[in-house]
Design a protein around this motif. Sequence first.
Motif, PDB file in Angstrom:
ATOM      1  N   HIS A 168      14.164   5.083 -18.392  1.00 20.51           N
ATOM      2  CA  HIS A 168      12.358   4.607 -18.337  1.00 20.51           C
ATOM      3  C   HIS A 168      12.109   4.178 -17.415  1.00 20.51           C
ATOM      4  CE1 HIS A 168       9.862   0.451 -19.175  1.00 20.51           C
ATOM      5  NE2 HIS A 168      10.283   0.580 -17.607  1.00 20.51           N
ATOM      6  N   PHE A 169      12.682   4.914 -15.844  1.00 26.04           N
ATOM      7  CA  PHE A 169      11.875   5.915 -14.267  1.00 26.04           C
ATOM      8  C   PHE A 169      11.195   6.902 -14.884  1.00 26.04           C
ATOM      9  CE2 PHE A 169      14.438   1.651 -14.218  1.00 26.04           C
ATOM     10  CZ  PHE A 169      13.467   0.876 -13.940  1.00 26.04           C
ATOM     11  N   MET A 170      10.883   7.679 -15.836  1.00 21.20           N
ATOM     12  CA  MET A 170      10.242   8.771 -15.644  1.00 21.20           C
ATOM     13  C   MET A 170      11.126   9.680 -15.043  1.00 21.20           C
ATOM     14  SD  MET A 170       6.633   7.316 -16.183  1.00 21.20           S
ATOM     15  CE  MET A 170       6.085   7.099 -14.952  1.00 21.20           C
ATOM     16  N   LEU A 171      12.585   9.744 -14.655  1.00 21.85           N
ATOM     17  CA  LEU A 171      12.641  10.603 -13.331  1.00 21.85           C
ATOM     18  C   LEU A 171      13.422  12.045 -14.397  1.00 21.85           C
ATOM     19  CD1 LEU A 171      14.751   8.010 -11.276  1.00 21.85           C
ATOM     20  CD2 LEU A 171      13.132   9.054 -10.434  1.00 21.85           C
ATOM     21  N   ARG A 172      13.560  11.575 -14.869  1.00 19.97           N
ATOM     22  CA  ARG A 172      14.312  12.520 -16.334  1.00 19.97           C
ATOM     23  C   ARG A 172      12.829  13.876 -16.346  1.00 19.97           C
ATOM     24  NH1 ARG A 172      19.100  14.727 -18.424  1.00 19.97           N
ATOM     25  NH2 ARG A 172      18.747  16.410 -19.749  1.00 19.97           N
ATOM     26  N   SER A 173      13.139  15.343 -15.827  1.00 21.23           N
ATOM     27  CA  SER A 173      12.268  16.211 -16.146  1.00 21.23           C
ATOM     28  C   SER A 173      10.724  15.820 -15.281  1.00 21.23           C
ATOM     29  CB  SER A 173      11.959  16.554 -17.503  1.00 21.23           C
ATOM     30  OG  SER A 173      12.942  17.355 -17.762  1.00 21.23           O
ATOM     31  N   PRO A 174      10.385  15.271 -14.582  1.00 20.28           N
ATOM     32  CA  PRO A 174       8.828  14.181 -14.253  1.00 20.28           C
ATOM     33  C   PRO A 174       7.953  15.158 -14.292  1.00 20.28           C
ATOM     34  CG  PRO A 174      10.325  14.832 -12.041  1.00 20.28           C
ATOM     35  CD  PRO A 174      11.071  15.007 -12.968  1.00 20.28           C
ATOM     36  N   TRP A 175       8.048  16.972 -13.837  1.00 26.69           N
ATOM     37  CA  TRP A 175       7.168  17.169 -14.348  1.00 26.69           C
ATOM     38  C   TRP A 175       6.386  16.982 -15.549  1.00 26.69           C
ATOM     39  CZ3 TRP A 175       4.610  18.263  -9.845  1.00 26.69           C
ATOM     40  CH2 TRP A 175       5.162  18.494  -8.645  1.00 26.69           C
ATOM     41  N   THR A 176       7.635  17.447 -16.948  1.00 22.28           N
ATOM     42  CA  THR A 176       7.286  16.995 -17.835  1.00 22.28           C
ATOM     43  C   THR A 176       6.232  16.009 -17.881  1.00 22.28           C
ATOM     44  OG1 THR A 176       8.626  18.529 -18.837  1.00 22.28           O
ATOM     45  CG2 THR A 176       7.713  17.136 -20.459  1.00 22.28           C
ATOM     46  N   TRP A 177       6.082  14.947 -17.549  1.00 25.58           N
ATOM     47  CA  TRP A 177       5.531  13.597 -18.013  1.00 25.58           C
ATOM     48  C   TRP A 177       4.219  13.784 -17.479  1.00 25.58           C
ATOM     49  CZ3 TRP A 177       7.685   9.092 -19.890  1.00 25.58           C
ATOM     50  CH2 TRP A 177       9.205   8.666 -20.259  1.00 25.58           C
ATOM     51  N   LYS A 179       2.474  17.003 -17.294  1.00 23.93           N
ATOM     52  CA  LYS A 179       1.553  17.649 -17.508  1.00 23.93           C
ATOM     53  C   LYS A 179       0.811  17.155 -19.039  1.00 23.93           C
ATOM     54  CE  LYS A 179       1.839  22.264 -19.620  1.00 23.93           C
ATOM     55  NZ  LYS A 179       1.191  21.997 -20.526  1.00 23.93           N
ATOM     56  N   LEU A 180       2.250  16.003 -19.719  1.00 22.46           N
ATOM     57  CA  LEU A 180       1.750  15.075 -20.267  1.00 22.46           C
ATOM     58  C   LEU A 180       0.644  14.777 -20.705  1.00 22.46           C
ATOM     59  CD1 LEU A 180       5.019  14.671 -22.149  1.00 22.46           C
ATOM     60  CD2 LEU A 180       3.084  15.942 -23.812  1.00 22.46           C
ATOM     61  N   VAL A 181       0.085  13.744 -19.260  1.00 25.95           N
ATOM     62  CA  VAL A 181      -0.399  12.601 -19.233  1.00 25.95           C
ATOM     63  C   VAL A 181      -1.615  13.558 -18.982  1.00 25.95           C
ATOM     64  CG1 VAL A 181      -0.936  10.994 -17.503  1.00 25.95           C
ATOM     65  CG2 VAL A 181       0.999  11.119 -18.108  1.00 25.95           C
ATOM     66  N   ARG A 182      -1.978  14.475 -17.934  1.00 28.38           N
ATOM     67  CA  ARG A 182      -2.598  15.316 -16.905  1.00 28.38           C
ATOM     68  C   ARG A 182      -3.377  16.032 -18.361  1.00 28.38           C
ATOM     69  NH1 ARG A 182      -0.092  18.378 -13.794  1.00 28.38           N
ATOM     70  NH2 ARG A 182      -0.046  20.038 -14.393  1.00 28.38           N
ATOM     71  N   ASP A 183      -2.251  16.368 -19.024  1.00 29.28           N
ATOM     72  CA  ASP A 183      -3.391  18.027 -20.869  1.00 29.28           C
ATOM     73  C   ASP A 183      -4.382  16.820 -21.644  1.00 29.28           C
ATOM     74  OD1 ASP A 183      -1.972  19.525 -18.993  1.00 29.28           O
ATOM     75  OD2 ASP A 183      -0.807  20.330 -20.610  1.00 29.28           O
ATOM     76  N   PHE A 184      -3.336  15.258 -21.453  1.00 29.44           N
ATOM     77  CA  PHE A 184      -4.138  14.943 -22.681  1.00 29.44           C
ATOM     78  C   PHE A 184      -5.385  14.152 -21.979  1.00 29.44           C
ATOM     79  CE2 PHE A 184      -4.531   9.860 -23.632  1.00 29.44           C
ATOM     80  CZ  PHE A 184      -5.085  10.359 -25.670  1.00 29.44           C
ATOM     81  N   VAL A 185      -5.267  13.867 -20.964  1.00 33.42           N
ATOM     82  CA  VAL A 185      -6.354  13.177 -19.901  1.00 33.42           C
ATOM     83  C   VAL A 185      -7.730  14.047 -19.999  1.00 33.42           C
ATOM     84  CG1 VAL A 185      -7.353  11.636 -17.512  1.00 33.42           C
ATOM     85  CG2 VAL A 185      -5.468  11.185 -18.810  1.00 33.42           C
ATOM     86  N   VAL A 186      -7.373  15.173 -19.367  1.00 35.72           N
ATOM     87  CA  VAL A 186      -8.556  16.190 -19.690  1.00 35.72           C
ATOM     88  C   VAL A 186      -8.962  16.270 -20.313  1.00 35.72           C
ATOM     89  CG1 VAL A 186      -8.660  18.718 -19.175  1.00 35.72           C
ATOM     90  CG2 VAL A 186      -7.333  16.890 -16.944  1.00 35.72           C
ATOM     91  N   ASP A 187      -8.450  16.656 -21.335  1.00 36.92           N
ATOM     92  CA  ASP A 187      -8.213  16.442 -22.800  1.00 36.92           C
ATOM     93  C   ASP A 187      -9.602  15.184 -23.261  1.00 36.92           C
ATOM     94  OD1 ASP A 187      -8.904  18.753 -25.045  1.00 36.92           O
ATOM     95  OD2 ASP A 187      -7.734  16.632 -26.439  1.00 36.92           O
ATOM     96  N   GLN A 188      -9.662  14.614 -22.342  1.00 37.83           N
ATOM     97  CA  GLN A 188     -10.434  13.387 -23.465  1.00 37.83           C
ATOM     98  C   GLN A 188     -11.966  13.481 -22.153  1.00 37.83           C
ATOM     99  OE1 GLN A 188      -9.747  11.332 -26.005  1.00 37.83           O
ATOM    100  NE2 GLN A 188      -7.799  13.056 -25.466  1.00 37.83           N
TER     101      GLN A 188
END
Length: 198
Positions: A168-177, A179-188
């Motif tokens: 739940h706390f996004m501790l595994r693969s934090p960079w992936t979390w 990057k997913l957010v950054r790429d999506f928001v930048v795309d908007q």
Amino acid sequence: MKAAVLVLHGGKVTSHDPATRWQLSSVRMWPFTWSLRRALTDTAVLQLQYRYRGWNGAEESPVRDARWALAQIRDRFGDVPVTLVGHSMGGRTAAAVADDPNVVAVVALAPWWPSGNETKAMRAEQSVLVVHGSADRWTDPALSKAATDAALVRGVRARYVSMKRAGHFMLRSPWTWSKLVRDFVVDQSPSTCATKTR
């Protein structure tokens, strides 16, 4: 500013204790806020601090706070497009205020969507990214997937990403979390959309 991002942290099911910026639910979202500020120089990236730590049943405390923040964004920047980024209770809050006319996109990270019907306020023209760890024991990834699928049926441009073995706390693969957010928001962002239409 051409656009705004409102970051919404998590919380508790029930609590009228004051929310502070040093609580883990708030601190957990700082890296997302900082990353988006670096990536979006023409966008106001704001992290909301709720009054209370809890959702508090029918009171829906953070929803009132988020609607206040959206009104503040309008007053300060005008009718700019707004993307919401929420984790856990913040994901529930984001879904609840997705009916705001300025909200164009929603990111829900390990959202607390207990009924599976939380996406009903989302509109067909909105873009939605839902990211949930498959090993989450605090909020239910199956309900998140069902709510995402329901939004798709209504014409929302919704995408679900399962983070394998993540909790739940996004501790595994934090960079992936991140990057997913950054790429999506930048795309908007308006500048990205303008480039795509040329």
